[in-house]
Design an enzyme around this catalytic site. Structure first.
Site, mmCIF file in Angstrom:
data_model
loop_
_atom_site.group_PDB
_atom_site.id
_atom_site.type_symbol
_atom_site.label_atom_id
_atom_site.label_comp_id
_atom_site.label_asym_id
_atom_site.label_seq_id
_atom_site.Cartn_x
_atom_site.Cartn_y
_atom_site.Cartn_z
ATOM 1 N N LYS A 1 -25.471 -16.601 -5.232
ATOM 2 C CA LYS A 1 -25.381 -17.211 -3.927
ATOM 3 C C LYS A 1 -24.612 -18.542 -3.825
ATOM 4 O O LYS A 1 -24.745 -19.310 -4.480
ATOM 5 C CB LYS A 1 -26.914 -17.212 -3.551
ATOM 6 C CG LYS A 1 -27.308 -17.423 -2.003
ATOM 7 C CD LYS A 1 -28.534 -17.466 -1.804
ATOM 8 C CE LYS A 1 -28.842 -18.081 -0.430
ATOM 9 N NZ LYS A 1 -30.464 -18.075 -0.185
ATOM 10 N N SER B 1 -32.366 -15.794 3.753
ATOM 11 C CA SER B 1 -30.831 -16.439 3.740
ATOM 12 C C SER B 1 -30.206 -15.728 2.532
ATOM 13 O O SER B 1 -28.849 -15.914 2.496
ATOM 14 C CB SER B 1 -30.873 -17.796 3.533
ATOM 15 O OG SER B 1 -31.401 -18.138 2.155
ATOM 16 N N SER C 1 -36.456 -16.178 1.575
ATOM 17 C CA SER C 1 -34.865 -15.776 1.418
ATOM 18 C C SER C 1 -34.644 -15.087 0.350
ATOM 19 O O SER C 1 -33.394 -14.435 -0.024
ATOM 20 C CB SER C 1 -34.261 -17.043 1.317
ATOM 21 O OG SER C 1 -34.483 -17.583 2.627
#
Lengths: 476, 476
Positions: free
Chosen positions: A82, A157, A181
């Site tokens: 990420k 996220s 997330s």
């Protein structure tokens, strides 16, 4: 293993095949890269293509196999990271335009650990600005799409991580979870994932100009998403090694002593005060039945102090946003981040220093109550989110829809506040007009601190009964 | 073992002797009780005499030996418990007149663990009101005296525990440490002790009407004091078992992997900005030499960010005192507690919510810097306190003397802020007019998180070279 294409393989199959030279890391990586080039333009999950570096790493991995080197558990396996943690030589953009050139000079601990384990990083995945939303879109890279339905969020996220996995860009993805997330994107894209215990996986971003906030230090963790629970297990073990840069990390063993049989499960079909869609409640019951059919003692029980616990997460996270992050969001965030922050602050009036201290202290009160509860019920199974994966933009429509979203995520955020590990696992799909293959459903399985093993054992059973077939092609 | 009287024995000798029926727990307990009755009136260390209960427990312990029961590591060994943690059926007075009847309905985790290990509790030890001072005196029980000199403090807040040990009332004592409350009394009375890592020993007092404050949750631990390091080791292991009531506890192994040899030691003779008496500096050098002579690689090095780290402890503890505890202190505290609080608050102006959040966040910054430093230097050896055991009343004389005390304790409180384990160990004595046998000196040995084993290994070497002879008779 029925998958024929290498990009469809699980890490649990790929790693031993690479080690034993049945498959080369190079071929596996090429397959994943080709898949990425074919489908990523549709979903916009990977926002930095690391094909060249990955091919070099894959060749080196195959060399190491030939040399007979000591190999890590992810040796030669393609993964994604990420774009909100440091990876040497690359910017930690975190969805923020101003950070497009914020280049990391060292790897963050999860990257170090996965590299040590032999993983081959094929790309960096999208995240909303400040990683501060249950949906993934930003002014740097634009929106990530959910391959199950263009109309639904890919989650956030870690929405880039989840969309990438769902379409077959690597069997393992890195994510992090301060308010769901990891679990929420795993849920929206029909995947597995685990939010590890606080202290299990080390974290640190040298690029960050400010220290992690107090509640972030209490609640935010890094962890893996995958298509299969067995890959989550491998990804977690590989990510969990010590790193002095994170003094929150503790040397707790990955596997604890066997729990007393039958393992008692508190089934939370509809957490008190949490919106729960009937299809979600049904998924929770199905997961409970799968466990009951496999030797677990499942009861519908409500964990302690649930509603008060929800308020603590909100109060701490929103108050810290107000005092510590708002200025940056207003200065550096895009319109969406400012919108999110505005909705948050609207819901949480400012509090005094004394009330903040008391609320922070109260975290321990809830952690204690749940720990004692979990002596009786080592596992708690409930909704990951109370609603179906929401429609894109729904969280930003108005204060009322935002509150609905927040209410639907209550059990998810409570787990953050509690610092507990929780595995997200799919439980079939439900038909909706905008999703030709249906929309994924799922549950989370919450375990005592440092007992990810218990959560994953149970998740594997639910998956065996109700797992859904991934990777998929985007449905449009 | 040269000691002849059973009350002089170490736990490390007593426990195996009781197990193998060379000595009975009853005889050992009678010896300790007789000693208590003979000398406690002089030092006022034990403020609740549990002789009757102890004799019953000792008889039961001997029965268990005869029956061939599975025995714990402290089976039949007499110990004391500080009167600020819950022990079933007894009040948790914590030096506060209003709490004289605050009776505990369950044992706190350290009591549970020591009882499980087989310990026989002979008494409860004194502590200042709210356990909030480096000296032990209160309106409930009066002052505890230091057996080395009536003019010097027995230390605090575990000053009852230390005076009891020093005169031979049991070989092991329970204490706790939020700002040095184990290490400082160990130092002033010529004893060993360990402040364990945050998360090593579980804690919880059901009698407490308020939750532990945020900094208390980050910094306060329970641990053992003893006359010998080997007893500290046994006491720690016995106290460290899991208890669901403390979700800060973590399942970290007691012994870590061997450190790379030679183990590097950062010797901090005179911490920057900390008052250090020449005799104390000399003791630190002696400890360093003892380690160097025994295979450690010792260098004089300053750990990172020391002065800033000191400020963090003060700012957090004093600000929380102002907002969370002051009201209770003013309502329930005696004049001494009010005096302490007044001096604290005078030194620390109030801060904003934002600054409090930032300071709390900064804890991690320092923990990280020290953790990275300790990758190179796994051990840090420095003063426990920078000054000789101070004269009774010196801390309350005026703002200036209080500041001197605070400055002398800088390295001690920094360790609290860092959450690190630190063993206190005696390093000979120094002559002063008011102490016919001299006053004890000592150092603390700070180790990485969950590496109490490394601190105790080194402390055992220092003790072998510079240990002092205890128990003693009160010198008057």
């Amino acid at each position: 293993m029925t998958a024929t294409e290498l990009w469809q393989w699980d890490a649990a199959d790929l790693a031993p095949a690479i080690r034993s030279r049945k498959v080369s890391s190079f071929d596996a990586t090429v397959a994943v890269i080709d898949r990425m080039h074919a489908v990523n333009p549709k979903v916009n999950a990977v926002v930095r293509d690391l094909s060249d570096e990955a091919l070099t790493a894959a060749r080196a991995a195959d060399e190491a196999v030939r040399r007979g080197d000591r190999l890590g558990p992810l040796h030669g396996v393609p993964v994604t990271i990420k774009e909100n943690i440091d990876q040497i030589g690359l910017p930690t953009i975190n969805g923020i335009v101003a950070f497009k050139d914020l280049t990391a000079t060292e790897d963050s601990p999860p990257v170090v650990n996965w590299k040590k384990a032999g993983a081959v990083i094929v790309g960096r995945t999208n995240t909303p600005a400040f990683s501060l939303r249950w949906h993934t879109d930003n002014d740097v890279h634009g929106p990530t799409l959910n391959p199950w339905s263009k109309a639904r969020t890919s989650g956030g996220s870690s929405g880039g991580a989840s969309a990438a996995l769902a379409v077959g860009i690597g069997p393992l993805a890195h994510g992090n979870d301060y308010g769901g997330s990891i679990r929420y994107p795993a849920y929206t894209c029909g995947l597995a994932g685990i939010r590890p215990t606080m202290g299990r996986v080390p974290a640190f971003n040298r690029t960050s100009s400010v220290e992690r906030s107090p509640s972030n230090q209490l609640m935010a963790v890094n962890g893996p998403l995958a298509r299969r629970i067995r890959d989550v297990r491998i990804g977690l073990a590989a990510m969990a090694g010590c790193d002095a840069r994170d003094p929150i990390w503790v040397p707790a063993p990955l596997d604890g002593p066997p729990a007393a049989a039958p393992i008692r499960v508190a089934l939370v079909v509809q957490p008190k005060g949490q919106y729960t869609h009937p299809a979600v409640a049904d998924a929770v019951r199905k997961a409970g039945k799968a466990l009951a059919d496999n030797g677990y003692a499942v009861e519908e029980v409500e964990p302690p102090s649930f509603e008060a616990a929800c308020q603590v997460w909100r109060k701490l996270v929103f108050t810290e946003t107000r005092h510590l992050t708002l200025e940056s969001i207003e200065k550096l965030g895009d319109a969406q981040a400012r919108k999110s922050a505005g909705l948050w602050l609207q819901l949480q009036p400012d509090i005094s220093l004394k009330e903040y201290m008391q609320t922070l202290a109260e975290v321990l009160t809830h952690r204690r109550a749940w720990a004692v509860f979990m002596e009786t019920y080592p596992l708690i199974v409930g909704p990951t989110s109370g609603d179906l994966p929401f429609e894109v933009g729904f969280d930003h429509k108005d204060a009322e829809t935002f509150r609905h979203v927040l209410d639907a995520q209550a059990l998810m955020t409570v787990v953050n506040m509690l610092g507990l590990p929780s595995a997200a696992v799919p439980v079939g799909t439900t038909p909706v007009p905008d999703a030709p293959k249906g929309l994924p459903l799922g549950v989370q399985i919450i375990a005592p601190r440092f007992r990810e093993d218990l959560a994953l054992d149970a998740a594997e059973i639910v998956e065996a009964v109700h797992g859904i077939s991934t990777p998929i092609d985007p449905v449009w």
